[in-house]
Scaffold this motif. Structure first.
Motif, PDB file in Angstrom:
ATOM      1  N   ARG A  97      34.485  37.336  35.167  1.00  0.00           N
ATOM      2  CA  ARG A  97      35.243  38.587  35.073  1.00  0.00           C
ATOM      3  C   ARG A  97      34.450  39.648  34.314  1.00  0.00           C
ATOM      4  O   ARG A  97      34.371  40.808  34.737  1.00  0.00           O
ATOM      5  CB  ARG A  97      36.583  38.318  34.364  1.00  0.00           C
ATOM      6  CG  ARG A  97      37.447  39.567  34.216  1.00  0.00           C
ATOM      7  CD  ARG A  97      38.610  39.347  33.274  1.00  0.00           C
ATOM      8  NE  ARG A  97      38.114  39.250  31.900  1.00  0.00           N
ATOM      9  CZ  ARG A  97      38.674  38.527  30.956  1.00  0.00           C
ATOM     10  NH1 ARG A  97      39.741  37.800  31.192  1.00  0.00           N
ATOM     11  NH2 ARG A  97      38.159  38.508  29.730  1.00  0.00           N
ATOM     12  N   GLU A  98      33.836  39.259  33.216  1.00  0.00           N
ATOM     13  CA  GLU A  98      33.106  40.229  32.395  1.00  0.00           C
ATOM     14  C   GLU A  98      31.793  40.665  33.048  1.00  0.00           C
ATOM     15  O   GLU A  98      31.412  41.834  32.949  1.00  0.00           O
ATOM     16  CB  GLU A  98      32.874  39.665  30.999  1.00  0.00           C
ATOM     17  CG  GLU A  98      34.155  39.470  30.206  1.00  0.00           C
ATOM     18  CD  GLU A  98      34.977  40.735  30.057  1.00  0.00           C
ATOM     19  OE1 GLU A  98      34.413  41.802  29.739  1.00  0.00           O
ATOM     20  OE2 GLU A  98      36.209  40.665  30.248  1.00  0.00           O
ATOM     21  N   VAL A  99      31.096  39.751  33.725  1.00  0.00           N
ATOM     22  CA  VAL A  99      29.868  40.149  34.423  1.00  0.00           C
ATOM     23  C   VAL A  99      30.212  41.117  35.550  1.00  0.00           C
ATOM     24  O   VAL A  99      29.510  42.107  35.764  1.00  0.00           O
ATOM     25  CB  VAL A  99      29.086  38.921  34.938  1.00  0.00           C
ATOM     26  CG1 VAL A  99      27.950  39.343  35.865  1.00  0.00           C
ATOM     27  CG2 VAL A  99      28.533  38.114  33.769  1.00  0.00           C
TER      28      VAL A  99
ATOM     29  N   GLY B 210      35.539  43.689  28.087  1.00  0.00           N
ATOM     30  CA  GLY B 210      36.900  43.339  27.701  1.00  0.00           C
ATOM     31  C   GLY B 210      37.024  42.739  26.316  1.00  0.00           C
ATOM     32  O   GLY B 210      38.103  42.330  25.916  1.00  0.00           O
ATOM     33  N   GLY B 211      35.903  42.676  25.579  1.00  0.00           N
ATOM     34  CA  GLY B 211      35.927  42.085  24.254  1.00  0.00           C
ATOM     35  C   GLY B 211      35.514  40.625  24.294  1.00  0.00           C
ATOM     36  O   GLY B 211      35.147  40.099  25.349  1.00  0.00           O
TER      37      GLY B 211
ATOM     38  N   ASP C   2      30.305  46.683  37.647  1.00  0.00           N
ATOM     39  CA  ASP C   2      31.050  47.879  38.037  1.00  0.00           C
ATOM     40  C   ASP C   2      30.705  49.067  37.140  1.00  0.00           C
ATOM     41  O   ASP C   2      30.524  50.189  37.618  1.00  0.00           O
ATOM     42  CB  ASP C   2      32.553  47.620  38.016  1.00  0.00           C
ATOM     43  CG  ASP C   2      33.020  46.732  39.155  1.00  0.00           C
ATOM     44  OD1 ASP C   2      32.292  46.594  40.167  1.00  0.00           O
ATOM     45  OD2 ASP C   2      34.126  46.158  39.037  1.00  0.00           O
ATOM     46  N   GLU C   3      30.612  48.823  35.844  1.00  0.00           N
ATOM     47  CA  GLU C   3      30.265  49.903  34.909  1.00  0.00           C
ATOM     48  C   GLU C   3      28.824  50.355  35.140  1.00  0.00           C
ATOM     49  O   GLU C   3      28.521  51.559  35.061  1.00  0.00           O
ATOM     50  CB  GLU C   3      30.471  49.461  33.466  1.00  0.00           C
ATOM     51  CG  GLU C   3      30.044  50.484  32.423  1.00  0.00           C
ATOM     52  CD  GLU C   3      30.767  51.833  32.501  1.00  0.00           C
ATOM     53  OE1 GLU C   3      30.271  52.799  31.861  1.00  0.00           O
ATOM     54  OE2 GLU C   3      31.801  51.962  33.181  1.00  0.00           O
ATOM     55  N   ALA C   4      27.935  49.426  35.431  1.00  0.00           N
ATOM     56  CA  ALA C   4      26.544  49.788  35.726  1.00  0.00           C
ATOM     57  C   ALA C   4      26.492  50.686  36.952  1.00  0.00           C
ATOM     58  O   ALA C   4      25.773  51.700  36.957  1.00  0.00           O
ATOM     59  CB  ALA C   4      25.699  48.535  35.936  1.00  0.00           C
ATOM     60  N   CYS C   5      27.239  50.340  37.982  1.00  0.00           N
ATOM     61  CA  CYS C   5      27.286  51.178  39.186  1.00  0.00           C
ATOM     62  C   CYS C   5      27.804  52.573  38.844  1.00  0.00           C
ATOM     63  O   CYS C   5      27.251  53.583  39.302  1.00  0.00           O
ATOM     64  CB  CYS C   5      28.162  50.519  40.253  1.00  0.00           C
ATOM     65  SG  CYS C   5      27.428  49.058  41.010  1.00  0.00           S
TER      66      CYS C   5
ATOM     67  N   ASP D 183      26.959  34.644  25.244  1.00  0.00           N
ATOM     68  CA  ASP D 183      27.879  33.933  24.378  1.00  0.00           C
ATOM     69  C   ASP D 183      29.218  34.643  24.481  1.00  0.00           C
ATOM     70  O   ASP D 183      29.401  35.463  25.392  1.00  0.00           O
ATOM     71  CB  ASP D 183      27.352  33.850  22.934  1.00  0.00           C
ATOM     72  CG  ASP D 183      27.063  35.209  22.314  1.00  0.00           C
ATOM     73  OD1 ASP D 183      27.717  36.222  22.695  1.00  0.00           O
ATOM     74  OD2 ASP D 183      26.186  35.272  21.436  1.00  0.00           O
ATOM     75  N   GLY D 184      30.116  34.348  23.596  1.00  0.00           N
ATOM     76  CA  GLY D 184      31.436  34.941  23.670  1.00  0.00           C
ATOM     77  C   GLY D 184      31.471  36.436  23.438  1.00  0.00           C
ATOM     78  O   GLY D 184      32.460  37.088  23.757  1.00  0.00           O
TER      79      GLY D 184
END
Length: 108
Positions: free
Chosen positions: A87-89, A76-77, A94-97, A52-53
């Motif tokens: 973009r968020e996925v 990103g909120g 990237d953060e998971a990596c 969701d959002g």
């Protein structure tokens, strides 16, 4: 108020993530598992089940066959448009990596 995406957006994104990015789902779930109180090394499978959002949700299968949910807020909120989901996925990937010490692949 949390933005809810329509069924077509949900089906499109979930179909893509689960059909084309199974390894990314597992990477994301393992990287954020501790935030859900789950040991990352217990996760043997992961499937993106919703979003969701405010963030995404992955149902994970643990080594003992049980399941749990790993919910991860968007980096990103809150979001409210379909292009923002990608973009968020990607940011979660990237953060998971980074968290797991894995070299991320280039984004097309």
């Amino acid at each position: 108020m949390t933005h809810l995406f329509d069924d077509a957006v949900l089906a499109g994104v979930l179909g893509h993530m689960n059909g084309d990015h199974g390894d990314d789902n597992l990477l994301i779930a393992r990287a954020f598992a501790a935030d859900a109180g789950i040991a990352a090394d217990r996760i043997v499978a992961s499937r993106m089940e919703g979003f969701d959002g405010d963030g995404g949700r992955w149902t994970v299968t643990l080594a003992d066959g049980s399941t749990a949910v790993v919910a991860v807020p968007w980096p990103g909120g809150p979001i409210d448009e379909r292009p923002q989901v990608r973009r968020e996925v990607v940011a979660l990937y990237d953060e998971a990596c980074r968290r797991l010490g894995v070299e991320p692949r280039p984004h097309a």
